[in-house]
Motif scaffolding. Structure first.
Motif, PDB file in Angstrom:
ATOM      1  N   ASP A 389       0.867  -1.181   0.000  1.00 22.19           N
ATOM      2  CA  ASP A 389       0.000   0.000   0.000  1.00 22.19           C
ATOM      3  C   ASP A 389       0.903   1.230   0.000  1.00 22.19           C
ATOM      4  OD1 ASP A 389      -1.549   2.230   0.900  1.00 22.19           O
ATOM      5  OD2 ASP A 389      -3.075   0.853   1.636  1.00 22.19           O
ATOM      6  N   TYR A 390       0.833   2.016  -1.062  1.00 26.45           N
ATOM      7  CA  TYR A 390       1.753   3.153  -1.228  1.00 26.45           C
ATOM      8  C   TYR A 390       1.684   4.103  -0.035  1.00 26.45           C
ATOM      9  CZ  TYR A 390       4.071   7.138  -3.441  1.00 26.45           C
ATOM     10  OH  TYR A 390       4.934   8.179  -3.717  1.00 26.45           O
ATOM     11  N   GLU A 391       0.484   4.523   0.360  1.00 29.77           N
ATOM     12  CA  GLU A 391       0.341   5.513   1.427  1.00 29.77           C
ATOM     13  C   GLU A 391       0.840   4.978   2.755  1.00 29.77           C
ATOM     14  OE1 GLU A 391      -0.404   8.637   1.271  1.00 29.77           O
ATOM     15  OE2 GLU A 391      -0.652   8.538  -0.901  1.00 29.77           O
ATOM     16  N   ARG A 392       0.556   3.696   3.027  1.00 30.22           N
ATOM     17  CA  ARG A 392       1.025   3.117   4.308  1.00 30.22           C
ATOM     18  C   ARG A 392       2.548   2.987   4.325  1.00 30.22           C
ATOM     19  NH1 ARG A 392      -3.021   4.441   7.352  1.00 30.22           N
ATOM     20  NH2 ARG A 392      -5.014   3.625   6.593  1.00 30.22           N
ATOM     21  N   LEU A 393       3.118   2.579   3.204  1.00 35.47           N
ATOM     22  CA  LEU A 393       4.582   2.482   3.144  1.00 35.47           C
ATOM     23  C   LEU A 393       5.216   3.861   3.317  1.00 35.47           C
ATOM     24  CD1 LEU A 393       4.932  -0.058   0.193  1.00 35.47           C
ATOM     25  CD2 LEU A 393       5.536  -0.471   2.588  1.00 35.47           C
ATOM     26  N   ARG A 394       4.646   4.872   2.670  1.00 30.69           N
ATOM     27  CA  ARG A 394       5.158   6.235   2.824  1.00 30.69           C
ATOM     28  C   ARG A 394       5.069   6.675   4.277  1.00 30.69           C
ATOM     29  NH1 ARG A 394       3.443  11.224   3.481  1.00 30.69           N
ATOM     30  NH2 ARG A 394       4.514  12.978   2.449  1.00 30.69           N
ATOM     31  N   GLN A 395       3.934   6.363   4.931  1.00 30.27           N
ATOM     32  CA  GLN A 395       3.767   6.739   6.334  1.00 30.27           C
ATOM     33  C   GLN A 395       4.801   6.037   7.219  1.00 30.27           C
ATOM     34  OE1 GLN A 395       0.049   5.433   7.996  1.00 30.27           O
ATOM     35  NE2 GLN A 395       0.144   6.849   9.714  1.00 30.27           N
ATOM     36  N   MET A 396       5.051   4.735   6.966  1.00 26.86           N
ATOM     37  CA  MET A 396       6.013   3.984   7.768  1.00 26.86           C
ATOM     38  C   MET A 396       7.426   4.559   7.629  1.00 26.86           C
ATOM     39  SD  MET A 396       6.959  -0.072   7.469  1.00 26.86           S
ATOM     40  CE  MET A 396       7.616   0.119   5.813  1.00 26.86           C
ATOM     41  N   PHE A 397       7.875   4.767   6.379  1.00 28.62           N
ATOM     42  CA  PHE A 397       9.226   5.292   6.173  1.00 28.62           C
ATOM     43  C   PHE A 397       9.345   6.725   6.701  1.00 28.62           C
ATOM     44  CE2 PHE A 397       9.350   2.133   2.515  1.00 28.62           C
ATOM     45  CZ  PHE A 397      10.133   1.230   3.224  1.00 28.62           C
ATOM     46  N   MET A 398       8.246   7.489   6.594  1.00 29.49           N
ATOM     47  CA  MET A 398       8.274   8.872   7.078  1.00 29.49           C
ATOM     48  C   MET A 398       8.444   8.908   8.593  1.00 29.49           C
ATOM     49  SD  MET A 398       8.230  11.805   5.642  1.00 29.49           S
ATOM     50  CE  MET A 398       8.674  13.309   6.503  1.00 29.49           C
ATOM     51  N   ILE A 399       7.812   7.946   9.308  1.00 28.47           N
ATOM     52  CA  ILE A 399       7.970   7.875  10.769  1.00 28.47           C
ATOM     53  C   ILE A 399       9.421   7.618  11.125  1.00 28.47           C
ATOM     54  CG2 ILE A 399       7.420   6.490  12.811  1.00 28.47           C
ATOM     55  CD1 ILE A 399       4.610   6.060  11.591  1.00 28.47           C
ATOM     56  N   ILE A 400      10.062   6.668  10.423  1.00 28.46           N
ATOM     57  CA  ILE A 400      11.456   6.331  10.731  1.00 28.46           C
ATOM     58  C   ILE A 400      12.386   7.501  10.390  1.00 28.46           C
ATOM     59  CG2 ILE A 400      13.307   4.674  10.302  1.00 28.46           C
ATOM     60  CD1 ILE A 400      10.866   3.495  11.710  1.00 28.46           C
ATOM     61  N   LEU A 469       6.501   4.549  16.339  1.00 25.96           N
ATOM     62  CA  LEU A 469       7.211   3.316  16.015  1.00 25.96           C
ATOM     63  C   LEU A 469       6.289   2.099  16.046  1.00 25.96           C
ATOM     64  CD1 LEU A 469      10.682   3.759  17.758  1.00 25.96           C
ATOM     65  CD2 LEU A 469      10.149   3.823  15.318  1.00 25.96           C
ATOM     66  N   MET A 470       5.310   2.130  16.934  1.00 20.91           N
ATOM     67  CA  MET A 470       4.377   1.005  16.960  1.00 20.91           C
ATOM     68  C   MET A 470       3.534   0.975  15.689  1.00 20.91           C
ATOM     69  SD  MET A 470       1.817  -0.327  19.892  1.00 20.91           S
ATOM     70  CE  MET A 470       1.218  -2.022  19.780  1.00 20.91           C
ATOM     71  N   ILE A 475       2.484  -1.551  10.306  1.00 24.14           N
ATOM     72  CA  ILE A 475       2.469  -1.442   8.837  1.00 24.14           C
ATOM     73  C   ILE A 475       3.439  -2.439   8.227  1.00 24.14           C
ATOM     74  CG2 ILE A 475       2.969   0.070   6.875  1.00 24.14           C
ATOM     75  CD1 ILE A 475       2.038   2.420   8.630  1.00 24.14           C
ATOM     76  N   ALA A 476       4.624  -2.584   8.839  1.00 21.52           N
ATOM     77  CA  ALA A 476       5.617  -3.532   8.340  1.00 21.52           C
ATOM     78  C   ALA A 476       5.078  -4.963   8.394  1.00 21.52           C
ATOM     79  CB  ALA A 476       6.906  -3.419   9.144  1.00 21.52           C
ATOM     80  N   LEU A 477       4.443  -5.316   9.517  1.00 20.54           N
ATOM     81  CA  LEU A 477       3.885  -6.666   9.654  1.00 20.54           C
ATOM     82  C   LEU A 477       2.802  -6.928   8.616  1.00 20.54           C
ATOM     83  CD1 LEU A 477       3.659  -6.941  13.554  1.00 20.54           C
ATOM     84  CD2 LEU A 477       5.310  -8.066  12.049  1.00 20.54           C
ATOM     85  N   CYS A 481       6.848  -8.230   6.562  1.00 20.29           N
ATOM     86  CA  CYS A 481       8.247  -8.089   7.003  1.00 20.29           C
ATOM     87  C   CYS A 481       8.279  -7.526   8.415  1.00 20.29           C
ATOM     88  CB  CYS A 481       9.039  -7.204   6.048  1.00 20.29           C
ATOM     89  SG  CYS A 481       8.609  -5.456   6.144  1.00 20.29           S
ATOM     90  N   ASP A 482       9.424  -7.493   9.003  1.00 17.34           N
ATOM     91  CA  ASP A 482       9.591  -6.950  10.346  1.00 17.34           C
ATOM     92  C   ASP A 482      10.627  -5.838  10.286  1.00 17.34           C
ATOM     93  OD1 ASP A 482       9.278  -6.566  13.004  1.00 17.34           O
ATOM     94  OD2 ASP A 482      10.051  -8.515  13.642  1.00 17.34           O
ATOM     95  N   ILE A 483      10.689  -5.070  11.368  1.00 16.87           N
ATOM     96  CA  ILE A 483      11.675  -3.985  11.435  1.00 16.87           C
ATOM     97  C   ILE A 483      12.849  -4.455  12.288  1.00 16.87           C
ATOM     98  CG2 ILE A 483      12.090  -1.586  12.083  1.00 16.87           C
ATOM     99  CD1 ILE A 483       9.127  -1.057  11.813  1.00 16.87           C
ATOM    100  N   MET A 484      14.024  -4.403  11.688  1.00 15.78           N
ATOM    101  CA  MET A 484      15.252  -4.771  12.419  1.00 15.78           C
ATOM    102  C   MET A 484      15.955  -3.488  12.878  1.00 15.78           C
ATOM    103  SD  MET A 484      16.378  -7.719   9.698  1.00 15.78           S
ATOM    104  CE  MET A 484      15.789  -6.727   8.333  1.00 15.78           C
ATOM    105  N   VAL A 485      16.430  -3.487  14.115  1.00 11.50           N
ATOM    106  CA  VAL A 485      17.023  -2.278  14.696  1.00 11.50           C
ATOM    107  C   VAL A 485      18.397  -2.601  15.259  1.00 11.50           C
ATOM    108  CG1 VAL A 485      16.683  -0.364  16.287  1.00 11.50           C
ATOM    109  CG2 VAL A 485      14.693  -1.560  15.350  1.00 11.50           C
ATOM    110  N   GLU A 486      19.364  -1.732  14.930  1.00 13.84           N
ATOM    111  CA  GLU A 486      20.699  -1.783  15.529  1.00 13.84           C
ATOM    112  C   GLU A 486      21.019  -0.379  16.048  1.00 13.84           C
ATOM    113  OE1 GLU A 486      23.435  -3.056  12.566  1.00 13.84           O
ATOM    114  OE2 GLU A 486      22.384  -4.961  12.152  1.00 13.84           O
ATOM    115  N   SER A 487      21.511  -0.291  17.278  1.00 15.13           N
ATOM    116  CA  SER A 487      21.776   1.049  17.828  1.00 15.13           C
ATOM    117  C   SER A 487      22.830   0.985  18.926  1.00 15.13           C
ATOM    118  CB  SER A 487      20.471   1.644  18.382  1.00 15.13           C
ATOM    119  OG  SER A 487      20.689   2.966  18.819  1.00 15.13           O
ATOM    120  N   GLU A 488      23.583   2.076  19.023  1.00 11.33           N
ATOM    121  CA  GLU A 488      24.551   2.257  20.106  1.00 11.33           C
ATOM    122  C   GLU A 488      24.493   3.706  20.564  1.00 11.33           C
ATOM    123  OE1 GLU A 488      28.522   1.016  19.358  1.00 11.33           O
ATOM    124  OE2 GLU A 488      27.933  -0.893  18.419  1.00 11.33           O
TER     125      GLU A 488
END
Length: 509
Positions: A389-400, A469-470, A475-477, A481-488
Motif C-alpha cells: 500500500d503506497y500511502e502506508r509504506l510512505r507513512q512507515m518510512f516517514m515515521i522512521i 514506532l508502533m 504497517i511492516a507486519l 516483514c519486520d523492522i530490524m534495529v541496531e543502535s549504540e
C-alpha cells in the motif's frame, strides 16, 4: 415415597449413559437368547418330526414287505400272528397301522390281509393325499391338524406291491398322533425356556457390571470437562495415548492448554487495554490542563497585553495540534491492529515511495542542517517493485526518517540505502535501511521502543506521542516483514526492512 422416587429418578438422569449401555447390552443379550431359543426349538421340532417320519417309514416298509409276501403265498395264519405284532407296535408307538386294499387295482389286496376299510367319503383330505400317492407307488407323508382327531396327525403311506405283477394292490398307512409324541418336545421347550431365563438373569447382571466398566472412561472424561468448564486448565494425565479414549483425552488436554493460553492472552489484553486507557488519559490530561489554564487566564482577563494574548493563543493551538496528532495516531493504530482491517496491495516502487518521503523529510531536516543521502545498489532503471500500500509504506518510512532527524545532531547525516539481495533459496528480496548518527538508543530501552506510548525522555522527543514506532511496526507486519534495529549510544541507529520483490504483474494478478 416421593422423595425416594425423585432420588431414583435423579440417579437415573445422572447416569443416562450407563443406563443406555446397560439397556442396550441387556436387550441385545435377551433378544439374541430368545431368537436362538426360538430357532433351536423350531429346528429341534422339525428334526424330531423328520426323524419320527423316517422311523414310521422304515416300519411301514417292513410291514408292506411282509404283508405282500403273506398275500402272495396265501399264508393267512402267519398274517394273523403278524397282526398281533402290529398291535403291539401300535400300543408301544401310539400309532395306528392301517393295511388297506387298493380298490382301483386289477388285483386288489385280499380282504383277509387287511385290517381297515376306508373310502373317499370317510377319509380326511390330508389322508387322501398321501393315500393317492401311495396307490401310485410313492412313499408319502404329511403332518397336519386333523379335525376328526382334534390334534396334529402324522400320516405316512407306503405302497404294497404284488410280488409277481409289481402292481400296487394296497397300502400301509401309519397314523401317529404327533401331539402325544411331541411331549418330549414340550419338555425340551420347558428346559430351554428355563435355560433362557437363567441366562437372561445372568446376562442382565453381567450387563450391569460391564455397563459400569464401559461408562467409567466417559465419567472420567465428564469430570475433565467439568474441571475445564470450572476454569481449571492444569492439564490431563493421559495413560494410554494410543487408545480411542486416550485420543479423546489428548484432544481435551490440547483444548485445556489452548484455553489456558487464551486465558493468559485475554488477561494480557485486558492489562494492555487498561494500560492503554491509562496512557491515553495521561497523554491527554497534560494538554487539556494546559489549555484549560490558558483559557481561564484569558477568560478572567488577567492578561491584557496583546502580545501575551497572542502567545497564549499560539500555545493553545500547539496543544490542540498535539492532541489532534495523538488522536490521529490512535485511530491509525486501532485500524492496523484490527484483524479484520485489510490493506489494499498493488505493485509499488520503493524508489518512488522514497522519492516522495525525501521531498517531505528534507524540509524537516533543513531546520537542523541535516543531510539526507540516498545510496542505491541497483541500476538506475530498476524500480524495485514490491506488493504493498503506497500511502502506508510512505507513512512507515516517514515515521522512521522523522525519528532519525529528531535524534540526529545539528549538521548530521542520514543515509537511506536500497539494494537487491538473493537468498540461498533463490528468492529476490528488496533490502532498505535508514541510518542516522545521532544520540542512539540504549540496550535497556531497545526492547521497548515499539510499545504503545513508549517515549524517550530526551528533550528531542518532548512533542512525541509514543505511538509512531508502533504504527510503523504494524504497517511492516501487514507487508510481511519486520523492522530490524541496531543502535549504540552516541553512535546512532539503523532501521532495516526486507521485502519480497514483485518480479512480474502476473504475481499481482
Amino acid at each position: 415415597m416421593k422423595k425416594i422416587c425423585k432420588r431414583i429418578s435423579d440417579k437415573i438422569k445422572g447416569n443416562d449413559i450407563s443406563i443406555r449401555i446397560y439397556v442396550s447390552f441387556a436387550f441385545v443379550l435377551i433378544f439374541t437368547g430368545l431368537l436362538t431359543g426360538a430357532i433351536f426349538i423350531n429346528l429341534y421340532q422339525k428334526n424330531y418330526v423328520r426323524s419320527y417320519t423316517e422311523l414310521l417309514t422304515k416300519q411301514g416298509k417292513m410291514i408292506s414287505k411282509r404283508v405282500s409276501k403273506f398275500a402272495s403265498k396265501k399264508k393267512q395264519s402267519q398274517f394273523q400272528r403278524y397282526n398281533v405284532y402290529m398291535d403291539e407296535i401300535e400300543q408301544a408307538e401310539k400309532t395306528d397301522i392301517w393295511i388297506v386294499s387298493n380298490e382301483q387295482a386289477e388285483n386288489p389286496l385280499d380282504e383277509d390281509y387287511t385290517n381297515a376299510e376306508i373310502s373317499r367319503q370317510t377319509i380326511t383330505k390330508q389322508m387322501g393325499i398321501v393315500m393317492e400317492k401311495a396307490y401310485k407307488g410313492q412313499i408319502s407323508s404329511n403332518a397336519a391338524y386333523d379335525q376328526v382327531y382334534g390334534m396334529v396327525i402324522l400320516y405316512v403311506a407306503i405302497p404294497i406291491k404284488n410280488v409277481k405283477t409289481k402292481e400296487v394292490c394296497g397300502a400301509v398307512l401309519m397314523v401317529s398322533m404327533v401331539d402325544k409324541q411331541t411331549m418330549g418336545i414340550d419338555e425340551g421347550k420347558y428346559l430351554i425356556s428355563i435355560s433362557l431365563f437363567i441366562s437372561a438373569v445372568v446376562s442382565i447382571a453381567l450387563g450391569f457390571a460391564f455397563s459400569k466398566y464401559l461408562s467409567r472412561p466417559l465419567e472420567k472424561i465428564g469430570r475433565y470437562i467439568n474441571r475445564i468448564a470450572a476454569g481449571d486448565y492444569s492439564g490431563i494425565n493421559v495413560k494410554k495415548p494410543g487408545s480411542q479414549i486416550g485420543k479423546l483425552e489428548n484432544n481435551l488436554d490440547d483444548l485445556s492448554k489452548r484455553l489456558h493460553k487464551a486465558k493468559i492472552e485475554r488477561e494480557n489484553q485486558e492489562q494492555l487495554r487498561m494500560d492503554f486507557f491509562a496512557n491515553v488519559s495521561h497523554e491527554l490530561r497534560t494538554p487539556i490542563t494546559v489549555m484549560r489554564g490558558y483559557t481561564e487566564t484569558l477568560n478572567d482577563g488577567v492578561i491584557t497585553d496583546e502580545a501575551m494574548v497572542n502567545e497564549y493563543y499560539r500555545k493553545m493551538l500547539t496543544e490542540c495540534r498535539s492532541m489532534e496528532r495523538l488522536v490521529g495516531d490512535l485511530f491509525i493504530l486501532s485500524k492496523m491492529q484490527n484483524p479484520d482491517f485489510k490493506i489494499e496491495k498493488e505493485p509499488v516502487s520503493i524508489r518512488q515511495v522514497f522519492g516522495d518521503v525525501l521531498h517531505s523529510a528534507r524540509e524537516i531536516a533543513r531546520k537542523k542542517n541535516i543531510t539526507i543521502t540516498q545510496k542505491l545498489s541497483v541500476d538506475d532503471e530498476e524500480p524495485c517493485m514490491i506488493l504493498g500500500d503506497y500511502e502506508r509504506l510512505r507513512q512507515m518510512f516517514m515515521i522512521i526518517v522523522d525519528n532519525a532527524v529528531k535524534f540526529s545532531y545539528e549538521s548530521g547525516e542520514i543515509i537511506i540505502s536500497i539494494e537487491k539481495r538473493v537468498t540461498p533459496k533463490k528468492q529476490a528480496k528488496i533490502y532498505v535501511s535508514i541510518q542516522d548518527f545521532g544520540v542512539g538508543i540504549s540496550k535497556e530501552a531497545l526492547p521497548y521502543i515499539f510499545e504503545k506510548f513508549y517515549k524517550s525522555k530526551l528533550k528531542q522527543n518532548q512533542k512525541g506521542t509514543g505511538l509512531g514506532l508502533m504504527i510503523a511496526k504494524q504497517i511492516a507486519l501487514r507487508h510481511g516483514c519486520d523492522i530490524m534495529v541496531e543502535s549504540e549510544i552516541e553512535q546512532g541507529t539503523k532501521f532495516a526492512f526486507e521485502f519480497e520483490e514483485c518480479v512480474s504483474m502476473d504475481e499481482y494478478e
